[in-house]
Design a protein around this motif. Structure first.
Motif, short mmCIF file in Angstrom:
data_model
loop_
_atom_site.label_atom_id
_atom_site.label_comp_id
_atom_site.label_asym_id
_atom_site.label_seq_id
_atom_site.Cartn_x
_atom_site.Cartn_y
_atom_site.Cartn_z
N ALA A 148 0.84 -1.19 0.00
CA ALA A 148 0.00 0.00 0.00
C ALA A 148 0.88 1.24 0.00
N ASP A 149 2.18 1.05 -0.01
CA ASP A 149 3.16 2.14 0.05
C ASP A 149 3.40 2.67 -1.37
N ILE A 150 2.92 3.86 -1.64
CA ILE A 150 3.00 4.41 -3.00
C ILE A 150 4.44 4.66 -3.45
N PRO A 151 5.32 5.21 -2.60
CA PRO A 151 6.71 5.36 -3.05
C PRO A 151 7.38 4.01 -3.38
N LEU A 152 7.09 2.98 -2.60
CA LEU A 152 7.63 1.66 -2.92
C LEU A 152 7.07 1.17 -4.25
N ALA A 153 5.78 1.35 -4.46
CA ALA A 153 5.18 0.95 -5.73
C ALA A 153 5.86 1.65 -6.90
N ALA A 154 6.13 2.93 -6.75
CA ALA A 154 6.79 3.69 -7.82
C ALA A 154 8.17 3.12 -8.12
N GLU A 155 8.90 2.77 -7.08
CA GLU A 155 10.26 2.24 -7.29
C GLU A 155 10.25 0.88 -7.98
N VAL A 156 9.34 0.00 -7.58
CA VAL A 156 9.34 -1.32 -8.22
C VAL A 156 8.77 -1.25 -9.64
N LEU A 157 7.84 -0.34 -9.87
CA LEU A 157 7.35 -0.14 -11.24
C LEU A 157 8.49 0.30 -12.15
N ALA A 158 9.37 1.16 -11.64
CA ALA A 158 10.51 1.63 -12.42
C ALA A 158 11.46 0.48 -12.77
N TYR B 190 -1.21 -0.72 -9.39
CA TYR B 190 -0.59 0.57 -9.68
C TYR B 190 -0.13 0.59 -11.13
N GLN B 191 -0.25 1.76 -11.75
CA GLN B 191 0.12 1.92 -13.16
C GLN B 191 1.23 2.95 -13.30
N GLN B 192 2.15 2.69 -14.20
CA GLN B 192 3.24 3.63 -14.46
C GLN B 192 2.67 4.99 -14.88
N ALA B 193 1.58 4.98 -15.63
CA ALA B 193 0.99 6.22 -16.15
C ALA B 193 0.40 7.11 -15.06
N THR B 194 0.04 6.54 -13.91
CA THR B 194 -0.63 7.34 -12.87
C THR B 194 0.12 7.39 -11.55
N ILE B 195 1.26 6.73 -11.46
CA ILE B 195 1.95 6.65 -10.17
C ILE B 195 2.46 8.01 -9.71
N ARG B 196 2.90 8.86 -10.64
CA ARG B 196 3.39 10.18 -10.25
C ARG B 196 2.27 11.01 -9.63
N GLU B 197 1.08 10.90 -10.20
CA GLU B 197 -0.08 11.61 -9.65
C GLU B 197 -0.39 11.11 -8.23
N LYS B 198 -0.31 9.81 -8.03
CA LYS B 198 -0.56 9.24 -6.70
C LYS B 198 0.50 9.70 -5.70
N LEU B 199 1.75 9.79 -6.16
CA LEU B 199 2.82 10.28 -5.28
C LEU B 199 2.57 11.74 -4.89
N THR B 200 2.15 12.54 -5.84
CA THR B 200 1.87 13.96 -5.57
C THR B 200 0.74 14.10 -4.56
N LEU B 201 -0.32 13.34 -4.74
CA LEU B 201 -1.45 13.39 -3.81
C LEU B 201 -1.02 12.92 -2.42
N ARG B 202 -0.23 11.86 -2.37
CA ARG B 202 0.28 11.35 -1.09
C ARG B 202 1.10 12.42 -0.38
N ASP B 203 1.99 13.08 -1.12
CA ASP B 203 2.82 14.12 -0.53
C ASP B 203 1.98 15.30 -0.04
N PHE B 204 0.95 15.65 -0.81
CA PHE B 204 0.05 16.73 -0.41
C PHE B 204 -0.66 16.39 0.90
N MET B 205 -1.18 15.16 0.99
CA MET B 205 -1.87 14.73 2.21
C MET B 205 -0.90 14.70 3.39
N ASP B 206 0.32 14.30 3.14
CA ASP B 206 1.34 14.28 4.19
C ASP B 206 1.62 15.70 4.69
N THR B 207 1.65 16.65 3.78
CA THR B 207 1.85 18.06 4.14
C THR B 207 0.69 18.56 4.99
N LEU B 208 -0.53 18.20 4.60
CA LEU B 208 -1.70 18.59 5.39
C LEU B 208 -1.62 18.04 6.81
#
Length: 151
Positions: free
Chosen positions: A74-84, A97-115
């Motif tokens: 469920a870890d989006i940064p981990l998903a991004a790394e293994v997709l790469a 998880y899809q390569q085409a949308t993982i960056r968007e998911k990372l951005t949303l995750r980072d935004f929620m973390d900032t909140l």
């Protein structure tokens, strides 16, 4: 082809689905965690215990996963790394998880973390339901059938 599980936070019901699939399809399944985990006796199921620490489990999975492997997380940064690396990443809720949308998911995750970091209360995910378990099993079966077709 192997299955790697980010096991510290993986729901028990999902692990049980994975255990049955590993034995039925004779596919190596490794649960990576920073604690001991009970697993059924099988030559297809093993645990890999790593030291406690920030991202230690994630880093070990990234190091070991290969193209075509399936990583359960469920870890989006981990998903991004293994997709790469060419592996597939499946969320315990059944989202592939899809390569085409993982960056968007990372951005949303980072935004929620900032909140959360600024003191704003955010809700976590809802409890894992039957629908999510079924979708997880469906996605897992799809991958397993693709693996068997290559054998």
């Amino acid at each position: 082809m192997e299955i790697w599980v980010d096991a510290d936070a993986c729901p028990r019901v999902i692990k049980e689905i994975l255990f049955r699939a590993a034995v039925r399809h004779e596919i190596q399944t490794t649960l990576v965690a920073n604690q001991s985990l009970p697993v059924p006796p099988s030559r297809f199921i093993r645990t890999l215990r790593v030291a406690a620490g920030f991202d230690v489990v994630d880093n070990e999975i990234v190091k070991r996963a290969a193209a075509g492997d399936l990583v359960i997380t469920a870890d989006i940064p981990l998903a991004a790394e293994v997709l790469a690396k060419g592996a597939l990443a499946l969320n315990p809720r059944g989202e592939l998880y899809q390569q085409a949308t993982i960056r968007e998911k990372l951005t949303l995750r980072d935004f929620m973390d900032t909140l959360r970091g600024s003191g704003i209360q955010t809700d976590g995910p809802p409890p894992l339901g039957q629908r999510e378990r079924q979708e997880f099993a469906r996605q897992l079966d799809k991958w397993l059938h693709q693996v068997q077709a290559r054998r």
